[in-house]
Design an enzyme around this catalytic site. Structure first.
Site, short mmCIF file in Angstrom:
data_model
loop_
_atom_site.label_atom_id
_atom_site.label_comp_id
_atom_site.label_asym_id
_atom_site.label_seq_id
_atom_site.Cartn_x
_atom_site.Cartn_y
_atom_site.Cartn_z
N TYR A 146 100.24 35.97 0.04
CA TYR A 146 99.64 36.48 -1.03
C TYR A 146 100.27 37.60 -2.05
O TYR A 146 100.07 37.23 -3.67
CB TYR A 146 98.53 37.49 0.34
CG TYR A 146 98.00 38.76 -0.84
CD1 TYR A 146 96.48 38.61 -0.72
CD2 TYR A 146 98.11 40.10 -1.09
CE1 TYR A 146 95.74 38.81 -1.86
CE2 TYR A 146 97.15 40.62 -1.69
CZ TYR A 146 96.16 40.11 -2.39
OH TYR A 146 94.58 40.93 -2.68
N LYS A 150 100.19 36.31 -6.01
CA LYS A 150 99.41 36.59 -6.64
C LYS A 150 100.98 36.94 -7.71
O LYS A 150 100.55 37.35 -9.16
CB LYS A 150 99.66 38.53 -6.05
CG LYS A 150 97.99 37.86 -5.24
CD LYS A 150 96.26 38.06 -6.24
CE LYS A 150 96.02 37.70 -5.06
NZ LYS A 150 94.11 37.57 -6.02
N GLN A 210 101.85 56.30 7.52
CA GLN A 210 101.69 55.64 6.63
C GLN A 210 100.67 56.37 4.99
O GLN A 210 99.80 56.23 5.53
CB GLN A 210 101.41 53.69 6.42
CG GLN A 210 100.51 53.15 6.87
CD GLN A 210 100.48 53.54 8.51
OE1 GLN A 210 100.93 54.06 9.04
NE2 GLN A 210 99.89 52.09 8.94
P1 NAD Z 1 87.09 39.28 -0.08
O1 NAD Z 1 87.92 38.01 0.68
O2 NAD Z 1 85.92 39.76 0.07
O3 NAD Z 1 86.88 38.18 -1.80
C1 NAD Z 1 87.25 36.86 -2.05
C2 NAD Z 1 86.20 35.76 -2.71
O4 NAD Z 1 87.16 34.50 -2.96
C3 NAD Z 1 85.10 35.73 -0.85
O5 NAD Z 1 83.76 35.53 -1.65
C4 NAD Z 1 86.17 33.80 -0.40
O6 NAD Z 1 85.11 33.21 -0.40
C5 NAD Z 1 86.69 33.93 -2.28
N1 NAD Z 1 87.78 32.16 -1.60
C6 NAD Z 1 88.51 32.70 -1.01
N2 NAD Z 1 89.35 31.67 -1.43
C7 NAD Z 1 88.85 30.82 -2.31
C8 NAD Z 1 88.96 29.60 -3.04
N3 NAD Z 1 90.54 29.09 -2.90
N4 NAD Z 1 88.25 28.91 -3.83
C9 NAD Z 1 86.71 29.52 -4.34
N5 NAD Z 1 86.74 31.00 -3.46
C10 NAD Z 1 88.08 31.46 -2.97
O7 NAD Z 1 88.52 39.94 -0.63
P2 NAD Z 1 87.95 41.47 -1.90
O8 NAD Z 1 88.09 42.61 -1.56
O9 NAD Z 1 86.32 41.44 -2.82
O10 NAD Z 1 88.79 41.01 -3.54
C11 NAD Z 1 88.84 40.58 -4.55
C12 NAD Z 1 90.06 39.95 -4.76
O11 NAD Z 1 89.95 41.22 -5.23
C13 NAD Z 1 90.98 39.08 -4.37
O12 NAD Z 1 91.47 38.31 -5.27
C14 NAD Z 1 91.54 40.58 -3.50
O13 NAD Z 1 93.26 39.00 -4.24
C15 NAD Z 1 92.00 41.44 -4.95
N6 NAD Z 1 92.13 42.94 -4.63
C16 NAD Z 1 91.77 43.21 -3.83
C17 NAD Z 1 91.74 44.61 -2.96
C18 NAD Z 1 90.58 44.91 -1.81
O14 NAD Z 1 91.27 46.23 -1.25
N7 NAD Z 1 89.17 44.96 -1.61
C19 NAD Z 1 92.92 45.15 -4.02
C20 NAD Z 1 93.66 44.53 -4.30
C21 NAD Z 1 93.57 43.35 -5.16
N1 UDP Z 2 95.86 49.79 9.81
C1 UDP Z 2 95.30 50.06 11.16
N2 UDP Z 2 94.31 49.86 11.35
C2 UDP Z 2 93.83 49.24 11.39
C3 UDP Z 2 93.65 47.86 10.25
C4 UDP Z 2 95.00 48.11 9.40
O1 UDP Z 2 96.48 51.25 11.26
O2 UDP Z 2 92.78 48.99 12.60
C5 UDP Z 2 97.07 49.78 9.20
C6 UDP Z 2 97.79 48.78 8.60
O3 UDP Z 2 98.49 48.60 9.26
C7 UDP Z 2 98.08 49.53 6.65
C8 UDP Z 2 96.68 50.04 6.47
O4 UDP Z 2 96.16 50.97 7.31
O5 UDP Z 2 99.76 50.52 7.29
C9 UDP Z 2 96.32 49.43 5.32
O6 UDP Z 2 95.86 48.22 5.84
P1 UDP Z 2 94.90 47.23 5.18
O7 UDP Z 2 94.91 45.89 5.84
O8 UDP Z 2 93.89 48.07 4.60
O9 UDP Z 2 95.28 47.23 3.76
P2 UDP Z 2 96.80 46.95 2.96
O10 UDP Z 2 97.47 46.66 4.40
O11 UDP Z 2 96.08 45.23 2.61
O12 UDP Z 2 96.92 48.00 2.35
#
Ligand code: NAD
Ligand code: UDP
Length: 325
Positions: A146, A150, A210
């Site tokens: 991931y 990115k 954390q």
């Molecule tokens: P999500 O998993 O709900 O949505 C991702 C969507 O992309 C899904 O609908 C999935 O089916 C689709 N997808 C995955 N791989 C694909 C592919 N190869 N081709 C076409 N579609 C595909 O996640 P989200 O939380 O909505 O995140 C959306 C974007 O924002 C992602 O790129 C993620 O990396 C980025 N992002 C999200 C967060 C967050 O906290 N939610 C934080 C940082 C970055």
């Molecule tokens: N985490 C947790 N319990 C859960 C899921 C996640 O304590 O059931 C912790 C995880 O280990 C991380 C933080 O919560 O330290 C945020 O996790 P999340 O998966 O939401 O996002 P990311 O790690 O990508 O920031």
């Protein structure tokens, strides 16, 4: 004058469905492209009318062609358990998928916005994280598919910008939550809220000391709209998130209290490479986009709890109906 045409890759996911709704509301006709690996069609079914919004099931790892003015690339699983399930596909999605969308932008001279992530900072040695920090990322760990995917995508975006003059915008999204999250996606907010609503044990990984900084989805989408509309000479990357930092232990307690839950809080092993602290420096977003988050964590969590209660009760009713048929 013809309307603006947007393609939202990943538009059937959590952030994607909220953004798609906003774009339609603002007069865009939107093509949602999604392979439904973590998203689902129901999230956008109220928008898909064959005119202002169409859905196309497609994996962006394969090339695509639509006549568009704007591309927003949100396609990529975002939850650690989801992106670690098929790490090779995750990396292909970020790298080859981005390449395909950049080629589409190049062909149609479209503006293209990339959903990057705070994960490009890895386990940050600088706190809070500003955009000029290059990060501290393990290239071979379980999060690397991931994080490095990115990071490589950001490189590709900048090379397309420098080599072909493409109008790119990169946003580094920090932890976002809210209604429309998949209740089983395994992230902290979705796990804690589901567990609290069901009065099941709330699972903290590690000691809960954390930190993360959680942004409500409407704030984020407002920030994305600002980025879409900013002048062409701004490429980013720009942090979009909420700078209110909180320990996971406090988050668990808050959710338990707001859900009026009797769940015990339990501790489980911390996954490897789990970043210890994360908090965005939002100075650039404030200066360039005139944006900052507005929604309080209490309001956001209450909305999320309400959505999860409704979703879980619909699921339960559906099961009862199946049994009585
Ligand atoms: P999500 O998993 O709900 O949505 C991702 C969507 O992309 C899904 O609908 C999935 O089916 C689709 N997808 C995955 N791989 C694909 C592919 N190869 N081709 C076409 N579609 C595909 O996640 P989200 O939380 O909505 O995140 C959306 C974007 O924002 C992602 O790129 C993620 O990396 C980025 N992002 C999200 C967060 C967050 O906290 N939610 C934080 C940082 C970055
Ligand atoms: N985490 C947790 N319990 C859960 C899921 C996640 O304590 O059931 C912790 C995880 O280990 C991380 C933080 O919560 O330290 C945020 O996790 P999340 O998966 O939401 O996002 P990311 O790690 O990508 O920031």
């Amino acid at each position: 004058m013809r309307g603006k045409r947007a393609l939202v890759a990943g538009g059937a996911g959590f952030i994607g469905c909220v953004l798609t709704e906003k774009l339609v509301e603002q007069g865009y006709s939107v093509v949602v492209v999604d392979n439904l690996s973590t998203g689902c069609k129901e999230k956008i079914s109220h928008l898909v009318d064959g005119k202002r919004c169409v859905f196309f099931q497609h994996d962006i790892v394969n090339p695509i062609d639509f006549q568009v003015d704007l591309i927003v690339n949100l396609a990529c699983p975002a939850s650690p358990p989801a992106y670690q399930k098929d790490p090779i596909q995750t990396l292909k999605t970020s790298v080859i998928g981005s390449l395909n969308l950049l080629e589409l932008a190049r062909k149609h001279r479209a503006k293209i916005v990339q959903a990057s992530t705070s994960e490009v900072y890895g386990s940050p040695l600088k706190h809070p994280q500003s955009e000029n920090y290059w990060g501290n990322v393990n290239p071979i760990g379980i999060r690397s598919c991931y994080d490095e995917g990115k990071r490589a995508a950001e490189t590709l975006f900048f090379d397309y910008h420098r080599q072909y003059g493409i109008d790119i915008k990169i946003m580094r999204i920090f932890n976002t939550y809210g209604p429309q999250m998949d209740i089983d996606d395994g992230r902290a907010v979705s796990n804690f809220v589901k567990q609290a609503v069901l009065n099941e044990p709330i699972t903290i990984y590690g000691d809960g000391k954390q930190t993360r900084s959680f942004c409500y989805v409407d704030d984020l989408v407002y920030g994305i709209m600002k980025l879409i509309n900013v002048s062409a000479d701004f490429t980013g990357p720009v942090n979009i998130g909420n700078s209110e930092e909180i320990t996971l232990r406090t988050l668990a307690e808050e959710i338990k209290m707001l859900a009026n839950s009797s769940s015990p809080i339990i501790f489980k092993a911390l996954p490897s490479d789990d970043p210890q602290n994360r908090k965005p420096d939002l100075t650039l977003a404030h200066e360039v986009l005139g944006w900052e988050p507005k929604i309080s964590r209490e309001y956001g969590l209450l909305k999320t709890i309400e959505f999860f209660r409704q979703t879980l009760s619909n699921k339960k009713n559906h099961k009862h109906q199946e049994v009585s048929l």
